[in-house]
Design a protein around this motif. Structure first.
Motif, mmCIF file in Angstrom:
data_model
loop_
_atom_site.group_PDB
_atom_site.id
_atom_site.type_symbol
_atom_site.label_atom_id
_atom_site.label_comp_id
_atom_site.label_asym_id
_atom_site.label_seq_id
_atom_site.Cartn_x
_atom_site.Cartn_y
_atom_site.Cartn_z
ATOM 1 N N ARG A 106 -40.924 75.455 12.152
ATOM 2 C CA ARG A 106 -41.727 76.483 12.821
ATOM 3 C C ARG A 106 -43.175 76.028 12.977
ATOM 4 O O ARG A 106 -43.813 76.294 13.999
ATOM 5 C CB ARG A 106 -41.657 77.801 12.049
ATOM 6 N N ALA A 125 -45.174 75.571 16.465
ATOM 7 C CA ALA A 125 -46.453 76.248 16.727
ATOM 8 C C ALA A 125 -47.545 75.239 17.068
ATOM 9 O O ALA A 125 -48.345 75.455 17.982
ATOM 10 C CB ALA A 125 -46.863 77.104 15.526
ATOM 11 N N GLU A 159 -54.275 83.269 19.435
ATOM 12 C CA GLU A 159 -53.063 83.775 18.773
ATOM 13 C C GLU A 159 -52.328 82.644 18.063
ATOM 14 O O GLU A 159 -51.886 82.796 16.923
ATOM 15 C CB GLU A 159 -52.128 84.407 19.808
ATOM 16 N N LEU A 160 -52.185 81.519 18.764
ATOM 17 C CA LEU A 160 -51.476 80.380 18.178
ATOM 18 C C LEU A 160 -52.226 79.791 16.991
ATOM 19 O O LEU A 160 -51.607 79.357 16.014
ATOM 20 C CB LEU A 160 -51.231 79.306 19.237
ATOM 21 N N SER A 197 -54.046 81.466 14.909
ATOM 22 C CA SER A 197 -53.757 82.382 13.805
ATOM 23 C C SER A 197 -52.351 82.152 13.264
ATOM 24 O O SER A 197 -52.129 82.161 12.050
ATOM 25 C CB SER A 197 -53.896 83.836 14.260
ATOM 26 N N GLU A 198 -51.411 81.927 14.172
ATOM 27 C CA GLU A 198 -50.031 81.660 13.770
ATOM 28 C C GLU A 198 -49.928 80.371 12.962
ATOM 29 O O GLU A 198 -49.237 80.316 11.945
ATOM 30 C CB GLU A 198 -49.146 81.583 15.015
ATOM 31 N N GLN A 249 -48.728 80.077 9.163
ATOM 32 C CA GLN A 249 -47.606 79.193 8.853
ATOM 33 C C GLN A 249 -48.019 78.154 7.819
ATOM 34 O O GLN A 249 -47.246 77.830 6.928
ATOM 35 C CB GLN A 249 -47.123 78.519 10.139
#
Length: 169
Positions: free
Chosen positions: A29, A33, A108-109, A111-112, A116
Motif C-alpha cells: 500500500r 501511494a 491528500e496523497l 497525508s496518506e 501509511q
C-alpha cells in the motif's frame, strides 16, 4: 520494551513474524501511494510548464496585437487576435484549475503516505519487539540447557564412609 538493536547471541533463524502478511500488505500500500504521489507530482510539473508556456504565448500575442493595431488599424485582424487571446486565456484558466485539483490530490496523497509510514513504523517496531522476545526466549532455553549439562557433569561430592573395623567400634 527492549531496544531491537541490542546484540544477542541467540540464533533467531527460526523466528516467524505472525503479522508478516499484514506487514507486506502495508508495504505494498505504501509503494502504491508513493507511486501515485510521484505520478501526481509529474503531472503538476507538466501543468506548471504548460501554464508558463501559455502565459508566455499570451504575453507575446498581446504585445504583437498591440503593435499591429497601433501601426495600422486592421479591425478584422484585431478581432481575430482578441479571439485567439481569449482562447489562450481560457486555456490558462483551465490549466490553473487543473493545477489546483492536482495540488489538492497531492496534499491528500502526502497525508496518506504519512499515515501509511506511521503504520509501517509501528509494525516494524512490533516486529523488532517480537524478535527480541523470541531471542530472549531462545537464550533462556539455551541457558537452562547449559545449566542442566553443567549440573550433570559436575562431580558430586560423596559422603565419607564410615568403615567399621572388626574389633573397633
Amino acid at each position: 520494551m527492549s531496544n531491537s538493536s541490542t546484540s544477542t547471541t541467540a540464533d533467531v533463524r527460526g523466528f516467524s513474524y505472525s503479522l508478516a502478511p499484514f506487514l507486506h500488505q502495508q508495504e505494498w500500500r505504501m509503494d502504491k501511494a508513493r507511486n501515485e504521489l510521484a505520478r501526481i507530482q509529474r503531472e503538476i510539473t507538466a501543468v506548471e510548464a504548460e501554464r508558463e508556456q501559455l502565459d508566455a504565448m499570451t504575453q507575446n500575442c498581446a504585445a504583437e496585437l498591440q503593435c499591429r493595431f497601433s501601426s495600422h488599424a486592421d479591425i478584422d485582424g484585431y478581432r481575430r487576435g482578441l479571439a485567439y487571446l481569449a482562447l489562450l486565456r481560457h486555456r490558462v484558466m483551465a490549466s490553473q484549475q487543473r493545477h489546483g485539483l492536482l495540488r489538492s490530490r497531492r496534499a491528500e496523497l502526502q497525508s496518506e503516505v504519512i499515515a501509511q509510514q506511521r503504520k509501517l513504523d509501528g509494525l516494524e517496531r512490533h516486529r523488532a519487539d517480537e524478535l527480541q522476545v523470541y531471542a530472549q526466549e531462545i537464550e533462556r532455553i539455551a541457558s537452562a540447557e547449559a545449566d542442566r549439562d553443567w549440573i550433570g557433569r559436575v562431580k558430586r561430592p560423596t559422603l565419607p564412609l564410615l568403615v567399621v573395623r572388626e574389633g573397633h567400634q
